[in-house]
Scaffold this motif. Sequence first.
Motif, PDB file in Angstrom:
ATOM      1  N   ALA A   1      11.363  39.537  91.356  1.00 26.87           N
ATOM      2  CA  ALA A   1      10.329  39.618  90.326  1.00 26.87           C
ATOM      3  C   ALA A   1      10.935  39.510  88.926  1.00 26.87           C
ATOM      4  N   THR A   2      12.099  40.102  88.728  1.00 27.57           N
ATOM      5  CA  THR A   2      12.754  40.014  87.427  1.00 27.57           C
ATOM      6  C   THR A   2      13.186  38.583  87.131  1.00 27.57           C
ATOM      7  N   ILE A   3      13.726  37.908  88.117  1.00 32.89           N
ATOM      8  CA  ILE A   3      14.158  36.524  87.909  1.00 32.89           C
ATOM      9  C   ILE A   3      12.953  35.623  87.649  1.00 32.89           C
TER      10      ILE A   3
ATOM     11  N   SER B   1      10.204  36.585  86.305  1.00 29.43           N
ATOM     12  CA  SER B   1       9.738  36.934  84.970  1.00 29.43           C
ATOM     13  C   SER B   1      10.533  36.205  83.892  1.00 29.43           C
ATOM     14  N   VAL B   2      11.821  36.055  84.109  1.00 34.92           N
ATOM     15  CA  VAL B   2      12.642  35.315  83.144  1.00 34.92           C
ATOM     16  C   VAL B   2      12.263  33.841  83.149  1.00 34.92           C
ATOM     17  N   LEU B   3      12.088  33.290  84.343  1.00 31.91           N
ATOM     18  CA  LEU B   3      11.762  31.862  84.440  1.00 31.91           C
ATOM     19  C   LEU B   3      10.407  31.521  83.828  1.00 31.91           C
ATOM     20  N   THR B   4       9.451  32.442  83.939  1.00 29.34           N
ATOM     21  CA  THR B   4       8.128  32.190  83.360  1.00 29.34           C
ATOM     22  C   THR B   4       8.029  32.652  81.913  1.00 29.34           C
ATOM     23  N   GLY B   5       9.042  33.377  81.436  1.00 30.26           N
ATOM     24  CA  GLY B   5       9.040  33.841  80.050  1.00 30.26           C
ATOM     25  C   GLY B   5       8.076  34.977  79.794  1.00 30.26           C
ATOM     26  N   SER B   6       7.888  35.846  80.777  1.00 29.48           N
ATOM     27  CA  SER B   6       6.882  36.901  80.622  1.00 29.48           C
ATOM     28  C   SER B   6       7.465  38.302  80.496  1.00 29.48           C
ATOM     29  N   GLY B   7       8.641  38.462  79.912  1.00 27.22           N
ATOM     30  CA  GLY B   7       9.071  39.816  79.599  1.00 27.22           C
ATOM     31  C   GLY B   7      10.524  40.142  79.837  1.00 27.22           C
ATOM     32  N   ALA B   8      11.075  39.799  80.976  1.00 30.54           N
ATOM     33  CA  ALA B   8      12.457  40.171  81.257  1.00 30.54           C
ATOM     34  C   ALA B   8      13.414  39.248  80.501  1.00 30.54           C
ATOM     35  N   THR B   9      14.578  39.780  80.198  1.00 29.77           N
ATOM     36  CA  THR B   9      15.583  38.990  79.484  1.00 29.77           C
ATOM     37  C   THR B   9      16.544  38.362  80.479  1.00 29.77           C
ATOM     38  N   SER B  10      17.294  37.392  80.017  1.00 27.87           N
ATOM     39  CA  SER B  10      18.263  36.737  80.896  1.00 27.87           C
ATOM     40  C   SER B  10      19.387  37.688  81.285  1.00 27.87           C
TER      41      SER B  10
ATOM     42  N   LEU C   1      20.495  38.484  85.102  1.00 27.21           N
ATOM     43  CA  LEU C   1      21.882  38.356  85.529  1.00 27.21           C
ATOM     44  C   LEU C   1      22.326  39.601  86.283  1.00 27.21           C
ATOM     45  N   GLN C   2      21.897  40.765  85.812  1.00 24.59           N
ATOM     46  CA  GLN C   2      22.272  42.009  86.467  1.00 24.59           C
ATOM     47  C   GLN C   2      21.661  42.135  87.858  1.00 24.59           C
ATOM     48  N   VAL C   3      20.410  41.745  88.004  1.00 19.87           N
ATOM     49  CA  VAL C   3      19.757  41.890  89.302  1.00 19.87           C
ATOM     50  C   VAL C   3      20.088  40.749  90.251  1.00 19.87           C
ATOM     51  N   SER C   4      20.644  39.659  89.724  1.00 18.79           N
ATOM     52  CA  SER C   4      20.993  38.546  90.607  1.00 18.79           C
ATOM     53  C   SER C   4      22.105  38.932  91.574  1.00 18.79           C
ATOM     54  N   ALA C   5      22.969  39.868  91.195  1.00 16.26           N
ATOM     55  CA  ALA C   5      24.004  40.350  92.119  1.00 16.26           C
ATOM     56  C   ALA C   5      23.372  41.055  93.312  1.00 16.26           C
TER      57      ALA C   5
END
Length: 123
Positions: free
Chosen positions: A24-26, A28-37, A41-45
């Motif tokens: 969901a965080t990733i 959100s970044v891709l759609t530009g709706s709140g989370a930062t890159s 990056l932190q949750v991608s691990a």
Amino acid sequence: MVLATIFCSLAVLPTILSALIAGATIISVLTGSGATSNQALQVSAVLATFIAGLVSFVMMRRSVTARRTWVWAGLTIVLVVAASAPILWVTAQSIAEEWCEYQPGGRGGAEIRSFDEVPAVCR
């Protein structure tokens, strides 16, 4: 059966929750709706660990020898526990914080007569 139930409830279910939050965080970044890159990056691990755990589980099921099955099973367990660690850590910290509220020295607890009365977790 008990060991499988304990492993499932303490590792697999939180791992799925961690992967859903990471996904969901990733998104959100891709759609530009709140989370930062940086957050993505932190949750991608966590998401990568979850996917690696799934791959090692499939490899465990397909292995031909007993030795390889045990190696893949061990790797799967390590990866699933690693992916569930963030959710378990946050849950443990929340429980400890709520419990410390009513201990001596907490906001809702009794006043402190001596430092030894305060539990070590709450210091």
